[in-house]
Design a protein around this motif. Structure first.
Motif, short mmCIF file in Angstrom:
data_model
loop_
_atom_site.label_atom_id
_atom_site.label_comp_id
_atom_site.label_asym_id
_atom_site.label_seq_id
_atom_site.Cartn_x
_atom_site.Cartn_y
_atom_site.Cartn_z
N THR A 506 -39.93 53.42 2.96
CA THR A 506 -38.73 53.17 3.75
C THR A 506 -37.50 53.62 2.98
O THR A 506 -36.92 52.85 2.23
N GLY A 554 -33.69 51.66 0.42
CA GLY A 554 -34.08 51.59 1.82
C GLY A 554 -33.41 50.50 2.62
O GLY A 554 -34.03 49.91 3.51
N GLY A 556 -30.75 50.96 4.59
CA GLY A 556 -30.33 51.54 5.86
C GLY A 556 -28.85 51.43 6.14
O GLY A 556 -28.39 51.79 7.22
N ALA A 559 -27.33 54.75 7.11
CA ALA A 559 -27.65 55.22 8.46
C ALA A 559 -26.72 54.58 9.48
O ALA A 559 -26.31 55.20 10.46
N HIS A 569 -33.13 56.40 8.80
CA HIS A 569 -33.69 55.36 7.97
C HIS A 569 -35.17 55.30 8.32
O HIS A 569 -35.54 54.75 9.36
N TYR A 572 -37.17 52.88 10.47
CA TYR A 572 -36.18 52.14 11.27
C TYR A 572 -35.15 53.12 11.83
O TYR A 572 -33.95 52.88 11.74
N THR A 573 -35.62 54.23 12.36
CA THR A 573 -34.66 55.23 12.84
C THR A 573 -33.94 54.70 14.08
O THR A 573 -34.42 53.76 14.74
N ASP A 574 -32.81 55.33 14.38
CA ASP A 574 -32.04 54.93 15.56
C ASP A 574 -32.93 54.91 16.79
O ASP A 574 -32.92 53.96 17.58
N ARG B 39 -36.67 43.44 13.59
CA ARG B 39 -36.51 43.35 12.14
C ARG B 39 -35.80 44.59 11.62
O ARG B 39 -36.18 45.71 11.96
N VAL B 40 -34.77 44.38 10.82
CA VAL B 40 -34.14 45.50 10.11
C VAL B 40 -34.22 45.16 8.63
O VAL B 40 -34.39 44.00 8.26
N MET B 41 -34.10 46.16 7.77
CA MET B 41 -34.23 45.86 6.35
C MET B 41 -33.05 45.01 5.89
O MET B 41 -33.20 44.16 5.03
N CYS B 42 -31.89 45.26 6.47
CA CYS B 42 -30.69 44.55 6.02
C CYS B 42 -29.73 44.52 7.20
O CYS B 42 -29.75 45.42 8.04
N GLY B 44 -26.90 45.28 7.08
CA GLY B 44 -26.10 46.49 6.91
C GLY B 44 -26.63 47.65 7.73
O GLY B 44 -25.94 48.65 7.95
N ARG B 45 -27.87 47.54 8.17
CA ARG B 45 -28.46 48.61 8.98
C ARG B 45 -27.99 48.53 10.43
O ARG B 45 -28.16 49.46 11.20
N GLU B 47 -26.12 49.00 13.45
CA GLU B 47 -25.03 49.85 13.91
C GLU B 47 -24.35 49.19 15.09
O GLU B 47 -25.01 48.52 15.89
N PHE B 50 -26.17 49.48 18.28
CA PHE B 50 -27.30 48.60 18.58
C PHE B 50 -26.83 47.40 19.41
O PHE B 50 -27.53 46.93 20.31
N TYR B 74 -29.71 43.75 -0.86
CA TYR B 74 -29.11 45.03 -1.26
C TYR B 74 -27.66 44.81 -1.66
O TYR B 74 -26.81 45.65 -1.40
#
Ligand code: SF4
Ligand code: SF4
Ligand code: FES
Ligand code: FES
Lengths: 589, 138
Positions: A506, A554, A556, A559, A569, A572-574, B39-42, B44-45, B47, B50, B74
């Motif tokens: 990732t 990773g 993101g 991104a 990412h 976990y892409t858009d 689930r997102v990693m953070c 911060g991901r 957008e 979304f 992170y």
């Protein structure tokens, strides 16, 4: 360099040294009483008198005050010198016949009785206390008063001194051991004793001390908060007496940066402070101690050399109270796991020492869960240790009476006890939160470090390469701690033994054809994993972002920051997330 | 309106809130089933798109939940998310959408109980607000 001959031995000395210093440096013993390495010589006791031959003249002089010079032949053990010392010893003994230290000193010189008329003094007027206060503490609270037989040591006008800091330096150097200058007579201030942490506050320690007998490295440390030098800029006696010249008060804390491949957090726990629960009477009554204090009291190297005594008396009725600070719905809700068994062990030790003692254990459940534990618990019960169960929420109180204390537990008759041992629980260390931020690892609700999975990954944290061992993760006994620590060690060697490390797939990836080189992502990346590189785009040199996959963790964030949608990412892409959103948005509840 | 059940899309960071939600599950803590978790990693991901896309796709509320400040896996993702959510709320307000339909929360991996109560409260709040109707230009 000056050459002196002492007892036939030729010794090199430096200008300004005294004969005593030179003799001591050569390992020649001269008895002293009023001499202290860190203080100016005063020459009052006359014990250090030696025979000095200088230019064919013979004189007898105190060696602590006599400066070295050329052509000295010194004898420290002639018949006359020895006789002189004996007479001095007799005189001192006559002055302070009751002082054990003086008796000892006299005995060393072969004097047991004195022919002089005995007095009832405890001060030999050596002036050590006066000198230490003035020269080293920089205060000068006390000094000599009067002359001749009326000579004495006192604060000005014999009144309480305003400048005395009640540091106790004067009392500490008194060679008669009588502490002629009582602090309570010098000042109305309360002296502040420094209690030994290692002895659980049962004894006092000095401001420079070895933390505990097995400390590694076994080197004394200076307690800045209590050292006179750090507090007031004076003293430095330790510097003077250290032969190795190892003490340096200028030393500052250093920050040492280490590059490491892995970290094991094994920071341990704190002990619950029972003063938070006043009903147990801890600190209020001397008869109430904690389990850890009990350990020091029965330890052969502890303050009582292992004799269990409280207020100078061997206890006959002992009550142990379990679950102090543990399993408390309003405080630490968890079970501390070790207290049941250490209480059983301690009850067993009391029985071993005092076969007739009455031993009662108030428990709120006995959790003898480990290998051999239940058997041990049964054995202790067979040793005539009474286990009484009470409800956790039922009130219990320790109150004082003349001989000892009374333990009042609801549903049970009152018990008179001369020793109460509180099985205090384990709590997370005070600095747990600070360290968790530093290492970026999580805490669980009880305040201990959180493992990545309670069953499958009990040693790992959520941060790669950081592992947990021991009570910093949750209370545990010795076998469990050893098991977890060994496991953490093998986890670490696993990482360190690999030539190449696998990292998560990732990571972020830049689509060069979409990137406009604005650099927004660079700022957003917490790991500085992104940089701009130049590439060739249809014959033109352009700058685009490039992600260093080894540095990328990773998250993101980049991104999300990229306005062009140029960073994917992976995983976990858009498109992947938007598809999830669309599917979930339409879903019926 | 009695049986109106709001639809919530939740973006939970992998390290704290997702683990916290997991804990709520493994500890068998009850909370309304109205939330669908991505689930997102953070955080911060997450957008802004979304959040908008969630609303557009039919969600009545959006929950973004991550680590407590200073505890982001992170380091700083949640600070960035916090700023983004604040801006998007302003934007929503201008679009005539109640900004309270978007919630930013902190749930650590050990706070299963907190996660459950946040979801429960959010569902109540959204029930008060009623269903979200959008006049989308087709
Ligand atoms: S933010 Fe997007 S467009 Fe800007 S440099 Fe990074 S990848 Fe390229
Ligand atoms: S995913 Fe996170 S760590 Fe990786 S490059 Fe982007 S901002 Fe940096
Ligand atoms: S030690 Fe020299 S006189 Fe006392
Ligand atoms: S990892 Fe949880 S908010 Fe960043």
């Amino acid at each position: 360099m000056i050459k002196v001959i002492i007892d036939g031995q030729e010794i090199e000395a430096e200008e300004g040294q005294t004969l005593l210093q030179v003799a001591q440096s050569a390992g020649i013993y001269i008895p002293t009483l009023c001499y202290h390495k860190a203080l100016s010589p005063y020459g009052s006791c006359r014990l250090c008198v030696v025979e000095i031959e200088h230019n064919d003249r013979i004189l007898y002089h105190t060696s602590c005050q006599f400066p070295v010079m050329e052509n000295l032949i010194v004898k420290t053990n002639t018949e006359r010198v020895i006789q002189g010392r004996k007479i001095i010893a007799e005189l001192l003994l006559a002055r302070c016949p009751d002082s054990e230290k003086i008796q000892e000193m006299a005995k060393e010189l072969g004097v047991v009785e004195t022919r002089f008329k005995k007095k009832d003094e405890d001060c030999i007027l050596c002036g050590l206390c006066v000198r230490i206060c003035q020269e080293r503490m920089g205060v000068h609270t006390i000094d000599f008063i009067n002359r001749g037989i009326k000579r004495d040591i006192q604060p000005p006008f014999g009144k309480y001194s305003d400048i005395c800091r009640v540091c106790g330096a004067c009392a500490s150097v008194c060679p008669t051991g009588a502490r002629v200058v009582e602090l309570t007579e010098l000042s109305q201030k309360e002296p502040r004793p420094i209690f030994s942490d290692f002895e659980e506050g049962l004894t006092q320690r000095t401001a420079i001390y070895t933390p505990f007998p097995q400390a590694v490295p076994k080197i004394p440390v200076i307690d800045r908060n209590n050292c006179s030098h750090f507090l007031l800029g004076e003293c430095q006696i330790c510097v003077e007496v250290c032969e190795a010249k190892a003490i340096n008060h200028e030393q500052e804390d250093e920050i040492i940066e280490l590059e490491v491949g892995s970290i094991v957090v094994a920071t341990g726990f704190d002990n619950f402070d029972p003063t938070e629960k006043p009903e147990y009477g801890y600190k209020e009554f001397k008869n109430v101690i904690t389990g850890l204090q009990f350990e020091r009291l029965v330890n052969a190297s502890g303050p009582t050399q292992g004799h269990l005594e409280i207020n100078g008396k061997e206890p006959e009725k002992i009550v142990f109270i379990q679950c102090v600070g543990s399993r408390d719905k309003d405080g630490h809700e968890y079970c501390s796991r070790v207290c049941c068994m250490y209480t059983a062990k301690q009850a067993h030790m009391v029985r071993d020492k005092f076969p007739d003692a009455k031993i009662t254990v108030y428990n709120t459940d006995v959790r003898a869960f480990g290998k051999g534990y239940e058997e041990f618990y049964n054995r202790v019960q067979d040793e005539n240790v009474e286990y009484l169960r009470r409800e956790l929420d039922d009130p219990i109180q320790v109150v004082g009476n003349e001989e000892g204390v009374i333990v009042k537990a609801e549903g049970h008759p009152d018990i008179h006890a001369d020793l109460v041992v509180l099985a205090t629980g384990l709590i997370p260390r005070e600095d747990t939160k600070e360290l968790s931020r530093l290492l970026n690892i999580n805490l669980s609700e009880d305040g201990y470090y959180l493992e990545a999975h309670p069953k499958l990954r009990p040693i790992d944290t959520f941060t790669d390469g950081i592992f947990l061992a021991g009570c910093c993760q949750s209370p545990k006994d010795i076998p469990d701690t050893v098991a977890q620590a060994s496991s953490a060690a093998s986890r670490v060697s696993n990482i360190l033994s690999q030539k190449e490390l696998e990292i998560e797939a990732t990571v972020a990836k830049v689509d060069e054809s979409l990137c406009r080189g604005c650099g927004l992502c660079i700022e957003s990346c917490p790991y500085t994993a992104i940089e701009l590189i130049s590439i060739d785009r249809t014959g033109n040199k352009v700058e685009v972002a490039y992600v260093n996959e080894a540095l990328c963790k990773g998250c993101g964030t980049c991104a999300a920051a990229c306005l062009n949608g140029a960073i994917h990412h992976l995983g976990y892409t858009d498109n992947q997330i938007l598809a999830q959103i669309q599917a979930l948005g339409d879903e019926e509840i | 309106m009695e049986d109106y059940e709001p639809n919530i899309i939740g973006f939970l960071c992998n390290w704290c809130s997702y683990a916290g939600a997991d804990l709520a599950g493994t500890s068998r803590i009850k909370y309304p089933p109205n939330i669908k978790i991505i689930r997102v990693m953070c955080t911060g991901r997450v957008e802004p798109v979304f959040i908008l896309e969630s609303i557009k796709s039919g969600a009545d509320g959006v929950l973004i939940s991550g680590c407590h400040f200073g505890e982001c896996h992170y380091k700083s993702g949640n600070y960035k998310a916090n700023r983004r959510v604040k801006l998007i709320k302003k934007f929503l307000e201008q679009m005539g959408i109640n900004p309270n339909r978007v919630k930013f929360e902190f749930v650590s991996a050990s706070e299963g109980n907190k996660f459950a109560s946040i979801v429960t409260e959010f569902v109540e709040e959204l029930k008060e607000l009623g269903p979200l109707t959008l006049n989308l230009i087709q």
